[in-house]
Design an enzyme around this catalytic site. Structure first.
Site, PDB file in Angstrom:
ATOM      1  N   HIS A  54      27.659  41.604  33.041  1.00 53.13           N
ATOM      2  CA  HIS A  54      27.421  43.015  32.769  1.00 53.13           C
ATOM      3  C   HIS A  54      27.940  43.345  31.375  1.00 53.13           C
ATOM      4  O   HIS A  54      28.780  42.629  30.828  1.00 53.13           O
ATOM      5  CB  HIS A  54      28.142  43.874  33.807  1.00 53.13           C
ATOM      6  CG  HIS A  54      27.530  43.786  35.172  1.00 53.13           C
ATOM      7  ND1 HIS A  54      27.973  44.523  36.236  1.00 53.13           N
ATOM      8  CD2 HIS A  54      26.491  43.047  35.648  1.00 53.13           C
ATOM      9  CE1 HIS A  54      27.246  44.243  37.299  1.00 53.13           C
ATOM     10  NE2 HIS A  54      26.336  43.348  36.973  1.00 53.13           N
ATOM     11  N   GLU A  66      30.046  45.385  30.305  1.00 50.66           N
ATOM     12  CA  GLU A  66      31.507  45.500  30.180  1.00 50.66           C
ATOM     13  C   GLU A  66      32.163  44.123  30.020  1.00 50.66           C
ATOM     14  O   GLU A  66      33.098  43.956  29.228  1.00 50.66           O
ATOM     15  CB  GLU A  66      32.102  46.181  31.418  1.00 50.66           C
ATOM     16  CG  GLU A  66      31.673  47.624  31.628  1.00 50.66           C
ATOM     17  CD  GLU A  66      30.424  47.757  32.487  1.00 50.66           C
ATOM     18  OE1 GLU A  66      29.571  46.832  32.463  1.00 50.66           O
ATOM     19  OE2 GLU A  66      30.270  48.784  33.166  1.00 50.66           O
ATOM     20  N   CYS A 103      30.644  49.098  37.580  1.00 48.04           N
ATOM     21  CA  CYS A 103      30.521  48.676  38.974  1.00 48.04           C
ATOM     22  C   CYS A 103      31.891  48.254  39.506  1.00 48.04           C
ATOM     23  O   CYS A 103      32.869  48.201  38.755  1.00 48.04           O
ATOM     24  CB  CYS A 103      29.514  47.538  39.091  1.00 48.04           C
ATOM     25  SG  CYS A 103      30.179  45.950  38.562  1.00 48.04           S
ATOM     26  N   CYS A 114      33.365  45.230  37.601  1.00 46.65           N
ATOM     27  CA  CYS A 114      33.856  45.555  36.255  1.00 46.65           C
ATOM     28  C   CYS A 114      35.095  46.446  36.319  1.00 46.65           C
ATOM     29  O   CYS A 114      36.026  46.283  35.516  1.00 46.65           O
ATOM     30  CB  CYS A 114      32.745  46.211  35.434  1.00 46.65           C
ATOM     31  SG  CYS A 114      31.404  45.069  35.048  1.00 46.65           S
TER      32      CYS A 114
HETATM   33 ZN   LIG Z   1      29.637  45.739  36.318  1.00 49.30          ZN
END
Ligand SMILES: [Zn+2]
Ligand SMILES: [Zn+2]
Lengths: 350, 179
Positions: free
Chosen positions: B65, B67, B101, B104
């Site tokens: 992701h 992040e 999420c 993360c």
């Molecule tokens: Zn994430």
């Protein structure tokens, strides 16, 4: 200290169930009364169903038999929920709902606790039945799993083999100054190990927990991956049998919208159908990484305080998330626990 | 004292607005290139140390992701200067157009980020309150909790995601954030 042997059958893998399946049943108050005149039974049941329907409590059996033999009133019936009788009358005529219920044949009401939800597992059913009889649609697989009898001897020996590989990796990581955690990804179809990894967080990357390493190693095995693990010989991947050449259903470059993500099949859910074995219950980050990767099943050796399956959150069973999977704990539990204790001991002394 | 630093750590409103504007520029650019429209940057001492975009497809790793990608850049920056990641991360703010999420959010805890500023909620996977509240959770072994500032240009962030998922699969539009 226990020795690692070829056939250690001292461990049992138990399922890690959702809260709905594992917590004690929630109870609500109800008024019950003995049926003093047996001939009135069917009329009473019929009238009670209209005057005091037990909405959302279809699992509750309206009538129960008294357990003691030779009782003068062998049957008892739920009259209504305590919340249906706000004045909480303990006189049966208080419960007649202004005469709508003909109370003849009913004795002195008493308060009981009844299960608010249908039992999902046999232990819940047994617990619920102590309060009031309920129906139970048994999931036989869950019952067998809860007894620790789900896996065949062959399956158990394979599970042990995989966890041994994870323990061995953990030890190699440990010798390099990492936390003693190891993990293995397996294709249960071919019974082949696809990736072996250990914790690599010390020195190189604070987020390289064993599970994260393994997920990336699986990606490496399919022509992807974000990191190299040359420094750590125990971290390895193999190419899966099923895809000798790079998988074509996964786009390599994401700069063309039509290719980059063509619906569900276009996403790199690379752990679909695979099993993960990890010595210690994964943390939240790792657990959610397994959700994102669509792992098939997870087996862990021993629980950890911040673990996100059995200890906290039950991430694998969360209804709001779009991927759910089975989790088992206890595989080679003793060896994994020993590993953990070693880690904690050093942490305390440092 | 690190705890005091973390607790008093808050950029001014103009800075937040400015950094979020560049996060939104990133997201727009991603959308124009057919990528997941999430913009994400990590700022330390008025300097962008990490700038991430979703790299799930090219790495075949579903954990890449934006992040996580940005975080790697911060760690690399520390490595090059021989700085301890912890001392830098403790003064680094994450600006992202969509709520991080669960994974993360836990990663941000693990590296001790004190503050996360985000646009819209992530109904499917959100780890800062939508599905789970990871920054506030009692997790003694998972780094430190962090503060969140949310709802900045939220509608705009949602619109971009809607547009993306519509063009991704015209037959089955997925209006909720997936990242
Ligand atoms: Zn994430
Ligand atoms: Zn972890």
């Amino acid at each position: 200290r226990r020795k690692e042997t070829e056939c250690d059958d001292s461990w049992v893998a138990y399922p890690v169930l959702s809260n709905e399946q594992s917590l004690d049943p929630e109870l609500i108050d109800a008024f019950a009364a003995p049926i003093t005149d047996k001939k009135e039974t069917s009329r009473l049941i019929k009238e009670l169903a209209t005057v005091y329907p037990l909405r959302g409590l279809q699992h509750i059996k309206r009538v129960r038999a008294r357990k003691e033999k030779g009782s003068t009133h062998p049957l008892e019936v739920i009259v209504c929920l305590a919340s249906d009788a706000p004045d909480r009358g303990m006189d049966i005529f208080d419960l007649s709902s202004a005469g709508r219920l003909n109370c003849s044949g009913l004795g002195v009401p008493f308060l009981v606790k009844i299960p608010a939800c249908p039992p999902l597992t046999r232990p819940q059913f047994e617990q619920a039945s102590k309060h009031w009889p309920t129906s139970f649609h048994e999931d036989k697989q869950v019952t067998v799993a809860l007894k620790g009898q789900l896996f065949s001897p062959h399956q158990k020996s394979k599970m042990q083999e995989y966890m041994m590989a994870a323990v061995a990796a953990a030890k190699q990581g440990w010798e390099r100054g990492m936390e003693g955690v190891g993990a293995v990804v397996v294709d249960p179809e071919s019974e082949k190990i696809l990736a072996i990894g250990h914790d690599c967080r010390t020195g190189s990357h604070p987020l390289h927990h064993a599970v994260m390493v393994c997920i990336d190693l699986v990606a490496c095995g399919q022509g992807g991956g974000a990191y190299t693990y040359d420094k750590y010989p125990a971290c390895q991947f193999v190419l899966p049998d099923s895809s000798p050449s790079p998988r074509k259903d996964i786009p390599v470059c994401g700069n063309q919208p039509d290719q980059a993500s063509t619906g569900e099949s276009g996403h790199p859910y690379i752990c679909t159908g695979y099993d993960l074995y990890v010595t210690r219950e994964p943390c939240v980050m790792c657990a959610m990484a397994l959700v994102h990767s669509r792992i098939g099943r997870v087996f862990y050796g021993t629980a950890s305080i911040d673990g996100a399956f059995g200890s906290k959150f039950k991430i694998h069973a969360k209804k709001d998330l779009n991927h759910r999977f089975e989790v088992f704990q206890g595989v080679l539990g003793q060896q994994c626990e020993d590993l953990n204790r070693q880690v904690n001991l050093v942490k305390m002394n440092s | 004292d690190a705890v005091v630093v973390r607790e008093n750590f808050q950029p001014c409103a103009e800075d937040i607005e400015m950094w979020m504007a560049s996060a939104f520029d990133m997201a727009k650019e991603a959308l124009e290139n057919g990528e997941v429209p999430v913009g994400c940057l990590m700022v330390y001492n008025n300097e962008i140390l990490g700038k991430g975009r979703n790299e799930v497809n090219e790495t075949k790793n579903a954990t890449r992701h934006a992040e996580m990608v940005a975080l790697d850049q911060v760690l690399e920056w520390c490595r090059q200067r021989d700085l301890k990641p912890r001392t830098v991360c403790e003064r680094t703010v994450l600006y992202v157009t969509v709520e991080p999420c669960i994974m993360c959010a836990a990663a941000l805890r693990l590296i001790n980020i004190p503050l996360v500023v985000y646009g819209c909620n992530n109904d499917r996977f959100g780890g800062c309150g939508s599905v789970l509240d990871i920054p506030a959770a009692d997790l003694p072994l998972t780094g430190s909790s962090f503060k969140c500032i949310s709802g900045i240009r939220a509608e705009e962030a949602v619109e971009m995601l809607k547009t993306f998922y519509k063009q991704e699969n015209p037959n089955a539009p997925k209006p909720k954030a997936r990242k």
